[in-house]
Design a protein around this motif. Sequence first.
Motif, PDB file in Angstrom:
ATOM      1  N   ILE A   1     -21.388  63.280  61.941  1.00 23.99           N
ATOM      2  CA  ILE A   1     -19.477  62.741  62.135  1.00 23.99           C
ATOM      3  C   ILE A   1     -18.594  63.927  60.983  1.00 23.99           C
ATOM      4  CG2 ILE A   1     -17.556  61.132  61.760  1.00 23.99           C
ATOM      5  CD1 ILE A   1     -19.867  59.058  62.470  1.00 23.99           C
ATOM      6  N   LEU A   2     -18.885  63.956  59.700  1.00 25.31           N
ATOM      7  CA  LEU A   2     -18.874  64.573  59.197  1.00 25.31           C
ATOM      8  C   LEU A   2     -18.456  65.754  59.145  1.00 25.31           C
ATOM      9  CD1 LEU A   2     -20.258  63.130  55.158  1.00 25.31           C
ATOM     10  CD2 LEU A   2     -17.487  62.619  56.495  1.00 25.31           C
ATOM     11  N   ASN A   3     -19.582  66.840  60.060  1.00 25.05           N
ATOM     12  CA  ASN A   3     -19.792  68.134  59.822  1.00 25.05           C
ATOM     13  C   ASN A   3     -18.840  68.428  61.065  1.00 25.05           C
ATOM     14  OD1 ASN A   3     -20.642  70.219  59.968  1.00 25.05           O
ATOM     15  ND2 ASN A   3     -22.406  69.856  62.009  1.00 25.05           N
ATOM     16  N   THR A   4     -18.367  67.708  61.750  1.00 20.16           N
ATOM     17  CA  THR A   4     -17.964  67.387  63.301  1.00 20.16           C
ATOM     18  C   THR A   4     -16.037  67.700  62.873  1.00 20.16           C
ATOM     19  OG1 THR A   4     -18.872  66.729  64.950  1.00 20.16           O
ATOM     20  CG2 THR A   4     -16.512  66.667  65.573  1.00 20.16           C
ATOM     21  N   LEU A   5     -15.994  67.045  62.074  1.00 22.27           N
ATOM     22  CA  LEU A   5     -14.188  66.319  61.368  1.00 22.27           C
ATOM     23  C   LEU A   5     -13.783  67.795  60.414  1.00 22.27           C
ATOM     24  CD1 LEU A   5     -14.528  62.943  60.036  1.00 22.27           C
ATOM     25  CD2 LEU A   5     -13.390  63.880  62.066  1.00 22.27           C
TER      26      LEU A   5
END
Length: 204
Positions: A110-114
């Motif tokens: 999730i952090l990587n995508t954001l």
Amino acid sequence: MQEYVEFGEQFIFLAMGFASILALAVFLERLLYFRKSLGKVNDSFLSEVRTSLQEASEVNWKTETSVDSIYSRFVQFALRQLSLGRKGLDESLEGQILSEKLELEKRLPILNTLGNNAPFIGLLGTVLGVIKAFYGLGTLGSSGAEVVMRSISTALLATAAGLAVAIPVVMANNYFSRKAKVILQNLEILKTEFHSFLLNKTKG
């Protein structure tokens, strides 16, 4: 057409707000998880385990820590496998490492995508804002220059918002990824020590 542009611009700001809240929630959840998983276990614990494995001839020792941490769970699991005389210790420990890896890396995508997409979302908001500004310029003419400049200024805020979200998110993702990598490397070291202990015990 103009209505869709205005709606899209507003939606971008709402999306950035939601992304920032989501990123903060994931960051706090991961921070609490890593603190709980590591507990007060530090390098001295790992040194204690390695020394015991290198010096002991039988599985007759126990770790002093009672903290439920990743390292203590792994050690206790390995000790149970040894005490029960289970075959395939190496495979069992590898499976335990993979299980811990799944937990360590949970929600990090999730952090990587954001972090990767927040700047582009902000840029989309800027593009929509510029389209709106030029449409206003064509409608109002030179008399609406002040309105157009305000619209462009607002549009640029979308890019700034995207970067404001992306930069700390990328830093948080790198921090947790690095921490997870170090933990997994330590587990691999422990696995090697247990494997060597079993080999020495078998030879003895």
